[in-house]
Motif scaffolding. Sequence first.
Motif, short mmCIF file in Angstrom:
data_model
loop_
_atom_site.label_atom_id
_atom_site.label_comp_id
_atom_site.label_asym_id
_atom_site.label_seq_id
_atom_site.Cartn_x
_atom_site.Cartn_y
_atom_site.Cartn_z
N ALA A 43 0.86 -1.19 0.00
CA ALA A 43 0.00 0.00 0.00
C ALA A 43 0.89 1.23 0.00
O ALA A 43 1.93 1.25 0.66
N ILE A 44 0.50 2.22 -0.81
CA ILE A 44 1.20 3.50 -0.74
C ILE A 44 0.18 4.56 -0.32
O ILE A 44 -0.87 4.70 -0.95
N MET A 45 0.52 5.23 0.76
CA MET A 45 -0.37 6.29 1.25
C MET A 45 0.44 7.58 1.29
O MET A 45 1.65 7.57 1.07
N GLY A 46 -0.23 8.66 1.56
CA GLY A 46 0.50 9.93 1.63
C GLY A 46 -0.43 11.07 1.34
O GLY A 46 -1.44 10.90 0.66
N PRO A 47 -0.08 12.24 1.84
CA PRO A 47 -0.95 13.40 1.66
C PRO A 47 -1.15 13.76 0.19
O PRO A 47 -0.36 13.35 -0.66
N ASN A 48 -2.18 14.53 -0.08
CA ASN A 48 -2.45 14.98 -1.44
C ASN A 48 -1.22 15.68 -2.01
O ASN A 48 -0.56 16.45 -1.31
N GLY A 49 -0.96 15.41 -3.24
CA GLY A 49 0.12 16.11 -3.92
C GLY A 49 1.51 15.59 -3.58
O GLY A 49 2.51 16.19 -3.97
N SER A 50 1.60 14.45 -2.88
CA SER A 50 2.92 13.97 -2.48
C SER A 50 3.64 13.26 -3.62
O SER A 50 4.85 13.05 -3.56
N GLY A 51 2.92 12.85 -4.65
CA GLY A 51 3.58 12.24 -5.80
C GLY A 51 3.16 10.82 -6.10
O GLY A 51 3.78 10.13 -6.92
N LYS A 52 2.08 10.36 -5.47
CA LYS A 52 1.65 8.97 -5.67
C LYS A 52 1.23 8.70 -7.12
O LYS A 52 1.67 7.72 -7.73
N SER A 53 0.38 9.59 -7.65
CA SER A 53 -0.04 9.38 -9.04
C SER A 53 1.12 9.60 -10.01
O SER A 53 1.19 8.97 -11.06
N THR A 54 2.01 10.50 -9.62
CA THR A 54 3.19 10.72 -10.46
C THR A 54 4.00 9.43 -10.56
O THR A 54 4.47 9.06 -11.64
N LEU A 55 4.15 8.76 -9.42
CA LEU A 55 4.90 7.50 -9.44
C LEU A 55 4.22 6.50 -10.38
O LEU A 55 4.90 5.86 -11.21
N SER A 56 2.89 6.40 -10.31
CA SER A 56 2.22 5.44 -11.22
C SER A 56 2.40 5.86 -12.67
O SER A 56 2.57 5.01 -13.54
N ALA A 57 2.33 7.16 -12.92
CA ALA A 57 2.48 7.63 -14.30
C ALA A 57 3.88 7.35 -14.83
O ALA A 57 4.04 6.93 -15.98
N VAL A 58 4.86 7.55 -13.99
CA VAL A 58 6.25 7.32 -14.43
C VAL A 58 6.48 5.83 -14.66
O VAL A 58 7.10 5.43 -15.65
N LEU A 59 5.93 5.00 -13.78
CA LEU A 59 6.12 3.56 -13.96
C LEU A 59 5.46 3.07 -15.25
O LEU A 59 5.97 2.18 -15.92
N THR A 60 4.34 3.65 -15.61
CA THR A 60 3.65 3.18 -16.81
C THR A 60 4.10 3.92 -18.07
O THR A 60 3.63 3.63 -19.16
N GLY A 61 5.01 4.87 -17.90
CA GLY A 61 5.63 5.48 -19.09
C GLY A 61 4.87 6.66 -19.67
O GLY A 61 5.00 6.94 -20.87
#
Lengths: 251, 449
Positions: free
Chosen positions: A32-50
């Motif tokens: 599980a990855i948690m974290g406050p809004n804007g911490s970069g969670k979706s960015t990490l998924s976007a970078v992993l998927t290219g």
Amino acid sequence: MLLEIKNLHASIEGKEILRGINLSINEGEIHAIMGPNGSGKSTLSAVLTGNPAYEVTDGEVWFRGKNLLSMSPEERSREGLFLSFQYPVEIPGVSMVNFMRSAVNEHRKYRQESALSASDFLKLMREKRSIVELDSKLANRSVNEGFSGGEKKKNEIFQMAMLDPKLSILDETDSGLDIDALRIVAQGVNKLRTPQNSTIVITHYQRLLDYIVPDQVHILYKGRIVKTAGRELAINLEERGYDWIKQEVEE
Amino acid sequence: MMQAEEAYINLYKQHAKSVSKSCSDLLNSKRQAAFEKFQTLGFPKNTHEEYRHCDLRKVLSIDYGLNINRVRIPINPHDVFSCDVPNLSTKLFFVVNDQFYKNDKPIGLPEGVLCGSLNDLTETHVRLLEQYYNKLSEKSPDGMVSFNTTFAQDGFVLYVPAGVVLEKPIQLIQVLHGTVDMMANRRLLIIVEEGAKAQFLVCDHTLSSKHFFSNQVTEIFVGKNASLEYYDLEMDQPNITRVSNTLVSQAASSHLLINGVTLQNGLSRNNINLCFEGEGASANLSGIALGNGNQLIDNHIFVDHAVPGCTSQELYKYVLDDSAKGVFGGRILVQKGAQKTSAYQSNKNLCFTKDAKMFAKPQLEIYADDVKCSHGSATGQIDEKALFYMRSRGISESEARLLLKFAFTADVLDNIRLEPLKDRMRMLVEKRFRGELAKCAGCSAANCK
Ligand SMILES: Nc1ncnc2c1ncn2[C@@H]1O[C@H](COP(=O)(O)OP(=O)(O)OP(=O)(O)O)[C@@H](O)[C@H]1O
Ligand SMILES: [Mg+2]
């Protein structure tokens, strides 16, 4: 090891969002990855998927022993990476059926299997649709067009079921789902589990983790993983919020 | 006067007799006035606002031959276009360059329906056809139209008398063929009388690598309570220029659907001039223009709401690749007193490269107060988010682009009411996007399997 992220840095429009991510995931694990809004969670998924909107400035990512960052988004998918989008995209004019048929057949081609016949494909659609109880009418519509928030999320898990990925990233799949839908979707994800495939669950709430029980919980804050622990961390966060973590980091 | 005009003016002066020799009195009776008008108007120039982005100078500098002496083109189009749109049984007719190809087979159409050679039918049915022939053309301010009337020697007529419903669509295949550069002056006359119904499909093809200039004038009369569906498919080659003037008169409570698809072309200029002459009529005009290479596709649509209570709907979409150029001019005129008019116009375009250019000019002129009108034009690039979403599912970038292009055109094709034709068109558009159309050059929309 299924996925290994080493010192990953990424930016968008010149702004650094990921600032040195390290994360390892073994086969069969749920993180599980948690974290406050804007911490970069979706960015990490976007970078992993290219996602080409993001620029990787440093670090490496290995997926099933291959250099993930050198692959195109479509290759990553065919290699077994899947993202359930936080905000699924509407594609007017492209029917779900054609969209999924193209996707499934491209995956099959990659594995050197022949394309599915029309009837086998429809059978597969039906079977997988039932896992998340997706309304059959939705399958005849354009991709996500006019779907409700919850239907879009269900549709993501339906696509996951169709593509049978090795590593799935569920980016806030629980948001927008009603209580029953949350249970159905979570049970769907569990049905798709095998000892080989793994899941990254990005969420703000403990509730989803009652259904999809994580092996590890990571806190992402300002582009770094600042804390990793067992599932009790999620329960802890639900009670105490992020302030204590932020304090720990600032110290 | 430019050289291009001069050459044709001299040609006519010298050969006026030959032009008229094998033609009906009706066709001949309109030539002189048209010739005089052409000498005043000349060919359209890009200094005219209407032709600003459509420069015909280069293509008009080619020395085209005109088949004034009506030499028969040695081709049997039936050999080339042997079968039909599947499940769409049509009555099939041919025009080769600008000559109607005589069909010996019995046609089997309902009593009173005329369908065939313009030259023959204006000879045998002069009383009837003189009420229509050139009636819209003589008012046209476009020099290409008067040029056409000057030189027109044949073409095609469809006449459906009052109350007759054609069960099967009529299909006209127009072929360009020849061993030298040629100009074809094509003339179509379509009349659907009171309460009658017809569906008409015209397909343009090229069977030659020579340069052609096709100058077409189509006059359409839709009578009171009558209904016409008019499908126009262009599947030509880069060496073809097509200037098409479609002039329409709609009587009260009539319905017209025009759907035009430019799949493959060289330089195409399509003018539609539609006038509502009676109340309560409706027109649904739509089109797709697919351009690549150096092609130019210019559609100019003029809808004249001259009377109250009519509805017009326009939807035109362009997909442009390479250094293709698209032009859309959409003018809607709501005249004084044309109350309760509804006029909607939408133009949407996708440019895939920096060199692909789109010029759109919507014009609304409203002189009545109780009307519903809207227009919108938008040109954009492909939706990057949608593209990434598809790729993230394993779909290759090229396939994803293709699906998006195809999706973009879907709603225009949905306007086609003939189901088998709709399926056919979907397939052809997809093939075109896949670059597979060239492989069936020389076969038609109707028969390429
Ligand atoms: N296109 C962009 N341009 C500039 N900044 C961006 C862009 N996209 C994202 N960001 C910024 O990157 C940061 C990280 O965003 P991200 O979506 O990864 O956060 P998140 O952890 O998923 O948040 P949430 O919990 O709200 O979903 C945010 O500050 C966001 O504003
Ligand atoms: Mg997010």
